[in-house]
Design an enzyme around this catalytic site. Structure first.
Site, PDB file in Angstrom:
ATOM      1  NE  ARG A 233      51.990  44.545  39.903  1.00  0.00           N
ATOM      2  CZ  ARG A 233      50.940  44.988  40.579  1.00  0.00           C
ATOM      3  NH1 ARG A 233      49.741  44.586  40.279  1.00  0.00           N
ATOM      4  NH2 ARG A 233      51.111  45.843  41.548  1.00  0.00           N
TER       5      ARG A 233
ATOM      6  CE  LYS B 226      47.281  49.363  39.442  1.00  0.00           C
ATOM      7  NZ  LYS B 226      48.203  50.271  40.167  1.00  0.00           N
TER       8      LYS B 226
ATOM      9  NE  ARG C 229      53.226  48.647  46.184  1.00  0.00           N
ATOM     10  CZ  ARG C 229      52.319  49.368  46.841  1.00  0.00           C
ATOM     11  NH1 ARG C 229      52.547  49.746  48.089  1.00  0.00           N
ATOM     12  NH2 ARG C 229      51.197  49.680  46.257  1.00  0.00           N
TER      13      ARG C 229
ATOM     14  NE  ARG D 138      46.741  51.926  49.263  1.00  0.00           N
ATOM     15  CZ  ARG D 138      47.207  51.357  48.148  1.00  0.00           C
ATOM     16  NH1 ARG D 138      46.490  51.372  47.047  1.00  0.00           N
ATOM     17  NH2 ARG D 138      48.386  50.793  48.143  1.00  0.00           N
TER      18      ARG D 138
ATOM     19  NE  ARG E 180      48.085  47.581  49.585  1.00  0.00           N
ATOM     20  CZ  ARG E 180      48.012  47.675  48.252  1.00  0.00           C
ATOM     21  NH1 ARG E 180      46.853  47.978  47.680  1.00  0.00           N
ATOM     22  NH2 ARG E 180      49.071  47.477  47.495  1.00  0.00           N
TER      23      ARG E 180
HETATM   24  P1  AP5 Z   1      44.408  53.263  44.733  1.00  0.00           P
HETATM   25  O1  AP5 Z   1      43.166  53.326  43.929  1.00  0.00           O
HETATM   26  O2  AP5 Z   1      44.441  52.372  45.911  1.00  0.00           O
HETATM   27  O3  AP5 Z   1      45.662  53.008  43.773  1.00  0.00           O
HETATM   28  P2  AP5 Z   1      46.113  51.713  42.976  1.00  0.00           P
HETATM   29  O4  AP5 Z   1      46.528  52.162  41.617  1.00  0.00           O
HETATM   30  O5  AP5 Z   1      45.093  50.638  43.070  1.00  0.00           O
HETATM   31  O6  AP5 Z   1      47.426  51.357  43.786  1.00  0.00           O
HETATM   32  P3  AP5 Z   1      47.929  49.971  44.399  1.00  0.00           P
HETATM   33  O7  AP5 Z   1      48.964  50.309  45.428  1.00  0.00           O
HETATM   34  O8  AP5 Z   1      46.802  49.108  44.837  1.00  0.00           O
HETATM   35  O9  AP5 Z   1      48.596  49.344  43.175  1.00  0.00           O
HETATM   36  P4  AP5 Z   1      49.635  48.281  43.165  1.00  0.00           P
HETATM   37  O10 AP5 Z   1      49.634  47.968  41.738  1.00  0.00           O
HETATM   38  O11 AP5 Z   1      50.966  48.591  43.729  1.00  0.00           O
HETATM   39  O12 AP5 Z   1      49.098  47.200  44.246  1.00  0.00           O
HETATM   40  P5  AP5 Z   1      48.363  45.825  44.065  1.00  0.00           P
HETATM   41  O13 AP5 Z   1      47.421  45.671  45.169  1.00  0.00           O
HETATM   42  O14 AP5 Z   1      47.908  45.651  42.674  1.00  0.00           O
HETATM   43  O15 AP5 Z   1      44.735  54.770  45.193  1.00  0.00           O
HETATM   44  C1  AP5 Z   1      45.869  55.061  45.994  1.00  0.00           C
HETATM   45  C2  AP5 Z   1      45.529  56.184  47.003  1.00  0.00           C
HETATM   46  O16 AP5 Z   1      45.287  57.405  46.289  1.00  0.00           O
HETATM   47  C3  AP5 Z   1      44.258  55.918  47.837  1.00  0.00           C
HETATM   48  O17 AP5 Z   1      44.492  56.403  49.129  1.00  0.00           O
HETATM   49  C4  AP5 Z   1      43.177  56.756  47.113  1.00  0.00           C
HETATM   50  O18 AP5 Z   1      42.162  57.198  48.020  1.00  0.00           O
HETATM   51  C5  AP5 Z   1      43.970  57.917  46.573  1.00  0.00           C
HETATM   52  N1  AP5 Z   1      43.487  58.415  45.284  1.00  0.00           N
HETATM   53  C6  AP5 Z   1      43.063  57.665  44.228  1.00  0.00           C
HETATM   54  N2  AP5 Z   1      42.719  58.460  43.204  1.00  0.00           N
HETATM   55  C7  AP5 Z   1      42.929  59.738  43.623  1.00  0.00           C
HETATM   56  C8  AP5 Z   1      42.777  61.032  42.995  1.00  0.00           C
HETATM   57  N3  AP5 Z   1      42.328  61.150  41.720  1.00  0.00           N
HETATM   58  N4  AP5 Z   1      43.089  62.127  43.722  1.00  0.00           N
HETATM   59  C9  AP5 Z   1      43.554  62.003  45.007  1.00  0.00           C
HETATM   60  N5  AP5 Z   1      43.719  60.828  45.637  1.00  0.00           N
HETATM   61  C10 AP5 Z   1      43.421  59.701  44.947  1.00  0.00           C
HETATM   62  O19 AP5 Z   1      49.571  44.800  44.279  1.00  0.00           O
HETATM   63  C11 AP5 Z   1      50.172  44.613  45.543  1.00  0.00           C
HETATM   64  C12 AP5 Z   1      51.238  43.523  45.468  1.00  0.00           C
HETATM   65  O20 AP5 Z   1      50.639  42.265  45.082  1.00  0.00           O
HETATM   66  C13 AP5 Z   1      52.353  43.734  44.434  1.00  0.00           C
HETATM   67  O21 AP5 Z   1      53.371  44.569  44.927  1.00  0.00           O
HETATM   68  C14 AP5 Z   1      52.813  42.288  44.206  1.00  0.00           C
HETATM   69  O22 AP5 Z   1      53.613  41.841  45.258  1.00  0.00           O
HETATM   70  C15 AP5 Z   1      51.509  41.525  44.224  1.00  0.00           C
HETATM   71  N6  AP5 Z   1      50.880  41.430  42.899  1.00  0.00           N
HETATM   72  C16 AP5 Z   1      49.675  41.947  42.531  1.00  0.00           C
HETATM   73  N7  AP5 Z   1      49.417  41.678  41.249  1.00  0.00           N
HETATM   74  C17 AP5 Z   1      50.474  40.967  40.780  1.00  0.00           C
HETATM   75  C18 AP5 Z   1      50.812  40.433  39.509  1.00  0.00           C
HETATM   76  N8  AP5 Z   1      49.990  40.563  38.460  1.00  0.00           N
HETATM   77  N9  AP5 Z   1      51.993  39.769  39.371  1.00  0.00           N
HETATM   78  C19 AP5 Z   1      52.815  39.617  40.421  1.00  0.00           C
HETATM   79  N10 AP5 Z   1      52.571  40.127  41.654  1.00  0.00           N
HETATM   80  C20 AP5 Z   1      51.416  40.812  41.826  1.00  0.00           C
HETATM   81 MG    MG Z   2      44.995  48.752  44.019  1.00  0.00          MG
END
Ligand code: AP5
Ligand code: MG
Length: 221
Positions: free
Chosen positions: A90, A15, A174, A130, A163
């Site tokens: 979410r 994402k 997660r 990552r 991270r």
């Molecule tokens: P990346 O693009 O970083 O993936 P992502 O989908 O953004 O994954 P996240 O881990 O950021 O999502 P998340 O939803 O768990 O975390 P968030 O920060 O939102 O890609 C991942 C890896 O793959 C990278 O290394 C990239 O290079 C590689 N990659 C990408 N595309 C590729 C491809 N096509 N081929 C090969 N490799 C590829 O949330 C973190 C925390 O914040 C949550 O756990 C929660 O505690 C809190 N939080 C955030 N939002 C909320 C909410 N709305 N409500 C409550 N708590 C929340």
């Molecule tokens: Mg992300």
């Protein structure tokens, strides 16, 4: 092209990687709830202190805190022409709150929800490899998308770090939380006819092209 976009998909689906590119292409801001929490954690703000325990365990931060944070962010003038939300909503209450806030701000409705789909085993590999840039959150992967120089961001030269929630244990939690609390939103948006499924198990460029092609089909393109 769609204006109010929600990126959906499990942790590690890509994402953030795609949203950074899309935001440039579409000229609308990328608003990542996870990035905002991490920024607040780093600066040890009141919000950061309250969110820390949840983020580090891979649990969701309570809805009231998260909703208020996003409401404040999307009320800013840079979101007047649209927004690309990543990581929010979410939960069902967050999705309903988003509908209400868009209406209150006279911004219409969520009009496109690209949902990046891929198998769990790929997610774990993506997340544990990552590396994220300290300065601006640019995203790399030690194998799939390595920086030119190990440990250094290609874009701004800042340090790359792992991270705290990217350990196998937290990642597994997660993914569980996603399946329980966020996956139901797929139905929510599908019933509205705005869900756009995208195959995440292909190269970063190919995923990007697929997202653009599904967005072009959205009314108002
Ligand atoms: P990346 O693009 O970083 O993936 P992502 O989908 O953004 O994954 P996240 O881990 O950021 O999502 P998340 O939803 O768990 O975390 P968030 O920060 O939102 O890609 C991942 C890896 O793959 C990278 O290394 C990239 O290079 C590689 N990659 C990408 N595309 C590729 C491809 N096509 N081929 C090969 N490799 C590829 O949330 C973190 C925390 O914040 C949550 O756990 C929660 O505690 C809190 N939080 C955030 N939002 C909320 C909410 N709305 N409500 C409550 N708590 C929340
Ligand atoms: Mg992300």
């Amino acid at each position: 092209m769609a204006k109010q976009i929600v990126m959906l998909g499990p942790p590690g689906a890509g994402k953030g990687t795609q949203a950074k590119r899309l935001s440039e292409k579409l000229g609308i801001p990328h608003v990542s709830s996870g990035d905002i929490f991490r920024e607040n954690l780093r600066e040890q703000t009141e919000l950061g202190k309250r969110a820390e325990v949840y983020v580090n365990r891979g649990e969701l931060v309570p809805d009231d805190l998260t909703i208020a944070m996003i409401r404040e962010r999307i009320s800013r003038p840079d979101c007047d022409d649209g927004v690309l939300l990543d990581g929010f909503p979410r939960t069902a209450p967050q999705a309903e709150a988003l509908d209400d806030m868009l209406e209150a701000l006279d911004k219409g409705q969520v009009d496109a929800v690209p949902c990046i789909v891929l198998p769990d085993e790929v997610l774990i590999e993506r997340l544990t490899g990552r590396r994220t840039c300290r300065a601006q959150g640019h995203i790399f992967h030690i194998t799939f998308n390595p920086p030119k120089e190990a440990g250094i961001c290609d874009f701004d030269g800042s340090e790359l770090y792992q991270r705290q929630d990217d350990t196998v244990e937290t990642v597994t939690n997660r993914i569980r939380v996603y399946l329980e609390q966020t996956q139901p939103l797929i139905d929510y948006y599908q019933q509205r006819g705005v869900l756009l499924e995208v195959d995440g198990d292909q190269s970063i460029d190919m995923v990007f092209d697929e997202i653009i092609s599904v967005l072009v089909g959205v009314q108002g393109a």
